[in-house]
Design a protein around this motif. Structure first.
Motif, PDB file in Angstrom:
ATOM      1  N   ASN A  67       0.779  -0.987   0.013  1.00  0.00           N
ATOM      2  CA  ASN A  67      -0.035  -0.218  -0.140  1.00  0.00           C
ATOM      3  C   ASN A  67       0.810   1.412   0.203  1.00  0.00           C
ATOM      4  O   ASN A  67       1.804   1.253   0.787  1.00  0.00           O
ATOM      5  CB  ASN A  67      -0.968   0.028   1.086  1.00  0.00           C
ATOM      6  N   VAL A 124      -4.309   9.469   2.086  1.00  0.00           N
ATOM      7  CA  VAL A 124      -4.593   8.897   0.893  1.00  0.00           C
ATOM      8  C   VAL A 124      -3.987   7.705   0.931  1.00  0.00           C
ATOM      9  O   VAL A 124      -2.683   7.638   1.006  1.00  0.00           O
ATOM     10  CB  VAL A 124      -4.451   9.837  -0.396  1.00  0.00           C
ATOM     11  N   ARG A 125      -4.645   6.426   0.382  1.00  0.00           N
ATOM     12  CA  ARG A 125      -3.990   5.068   0.490  1.00  0.00           C
ATOM     13  C   ARG A 125      -4.215   4.489  -1.108  1.00  0.00           C
ATOM     14  O   ARG A 125      -5.410   4.479  -1.216  1.00  0.00           O
ATOM     15  CB  ARG A 125      -4.457   4.305   1.649  1.00  0.00           C
ATOM     16  N   SER A 126      -3.258   3.753  -1.622  1.00  0.00           N
ATOM     17  CA  SER A 126      -3.582   3.147  -2.810  1.00  0.00           C
ATOM     18  C   SER A 126      -2.929   1.797  -2.678  1.00  0.00           C
ATOM     19  O   SER A 126      -1.637   1.707  -2.378  1.00  0.00           O
ATOM     20  CB  SER A 126      -3.157   3.903  -3.844  1.00  0.00           C
ATOM     21  N   ASN A 135      -7.013  -1.492  -3.923  1.00  0.00           N
ATOM     22  CA  ASN A 135      -7.765  -0.843  -3.176  1.00  0.00           C
ATOM     23  C   ASN A 135      -7.496   0.562  -3.003  1.00  0.00           C
ATOM     24  O   ASN A 135      -6.227   0.920  -3.553  1.00  0.00           O
ATOM     25  CB  ASN A 135      -7.922  -1.217  -1.606  1.00  0.00           C
ATOM     26  N   PHE A 136      -8.447   1.407  -2.953  1.00  0.00           N
ATOM     27  CA  PHE A 136      -8.082   3.047  -2.825  1.00  0.00           C
ATOM     28  C   PHE A 136      -8.851   3.647  -1.750  1.00  0.00           C
ATOM     29  O   PHE A 136      -9.996   3.060  -1.619  1.00  0.00           O
ATOM     30  CB  PHE A 136      -8.519   3.860  -3.792  1.00  0.00           C
ATOM     31  N   SER A 176       0.754   4.793   1.219  1.00  0.00           N
ATOM     32  CA  SER A 176      -0.283   5.599   2.157  1.00  0.00           C
ATOM     33  C   SER A 176       0.488   6.969   2.525  1.00  0.00           C
ATOM     34  O   SER A 176       1.443   7.055   3.063  1.00  0.00           O
ATOM     35  CB  SER A 176      -0.781   4.818   3.252  1.00  0.00           C
TER      36      SER A 176
END
Length: 272
Positions: free
Chosen positions: A64, A83-85, A119-120, A66
């Protein structure tokens, strides 16, 4: 049980450096004497650096990315947005648990290893600092909201087909969640520009909805449609309800219901 273990594996996988300038003051009491350099108090120096950009080190281990930006508003209050992706890919640390979950089932193990998810998430929060130092330092309580989207590129569903055969179909789609929660944490200023922020523990609760779709390679018989529907609706997704709509040429898994999660992390940041 086969499908429950696979879905558990999916959701297991269901966490941010300027120098201070010495100030000159003029002693008006001395009648115009030469200015002297005075080091500002720590509290005043902190007021000159009200922004912090951070990266979550713990999240990197889980593939991730983040980041968080925090803006200090007053001595006791700040606001932040994270914000996490996670780009679509194989499950993190899959080699550590694929064998145990599959428990000797070669097909299930292959499906777990080939599963691709991403995921986001975006998380705004308000922080209330509890100690006297303040200005982004010390223990805090942070109410927050989280919007998240999880996507599956290849979620395999295995079912019993006609003529004593076993078939697999892969579902693709997104699950969107909205939740609110509270986190406790502590932040330290390490020198003039570096921060260390420990997200000790947060918990959130809310709602989820989404659809996963699949298209069979050949038309499904009435018995196969019933088998797939029962298989999907028996999947073990904690809290959330899952229903299936199955026709001869299309499969749809509809997810709707409560959603819960936890939040933790360790970030390093820079003040400016």
């Amino acid at each position: 049980m086969y499908q429950k273990k696979l879905f558990t594996a999916l959701f297991i996988s269901a966490l941010s450096i300027t120098s201070l300038v010495a100030q000159s003051t003029l002693d008006e009491q001395s009648g115009g004497s030469a200015p002297v350099n005075v080091k500002p108090p720590a509290e005043k120096a902190d007021k000159n650096k009200m922004n912090i950009v951070k990266v979550n080190l713990m999240a990197l281990a889980f593939k991730n990315y983040s980041f968080q930006y925090e803006r200090v508003l007053t001595k006791k209050i700040s606001v932040a947005v994270g914000v996490r992706s996670m780009p679509s890919g194989n499950l993190p640390f899959v080699d550590n648990y694929a064998d145990d979950i599959a428990n000797g089932d070669a097909d299930l193990e292959a499906n777990i290893r080939s599963l691709k998810v991403g995921n986001f998430a975006i998380t705004p929060e308000v922080r209330f600092y509890l100690n006297q130092k303040g200005y982004g330092r010390g223990f805090y309580i942070a109410p927050y909201y989280r919007y998240a989207k999880f996507n599956s590129d290849e979620l395999p569903i295995t079912f019993d087909g006609d003529a004593n055969t076993t078939k697999t179909i892969k579902l693709k789609g997104d699950i969107t969640t909205h939740s609110g929660g509270v986190m406790i944490g502590a932040q330290w200023h390490l020198g003039k520009v570096v921060t260390l922020d420990w997200w000790i523990l947060g918990a959130h609760y809310g709602t989820s909805n989404g659809t996963l779709n699949g298209v069979p390679s050949s038309s499904l018989s009435a018995n196969e449609q019933t088998e797939i529907k029962n298989t999907i609706e028996s999947l073990d997704l904690p809290l959330t309800k899952i229903t299936a709509e199955v026709s001869a040429n299309n499969i749809k898994a509809i997810i709707d219901g409560p959603w819960a999660g936890v939040r933790a992390g360790l970030t390093i940041g820079i003040k400016f």
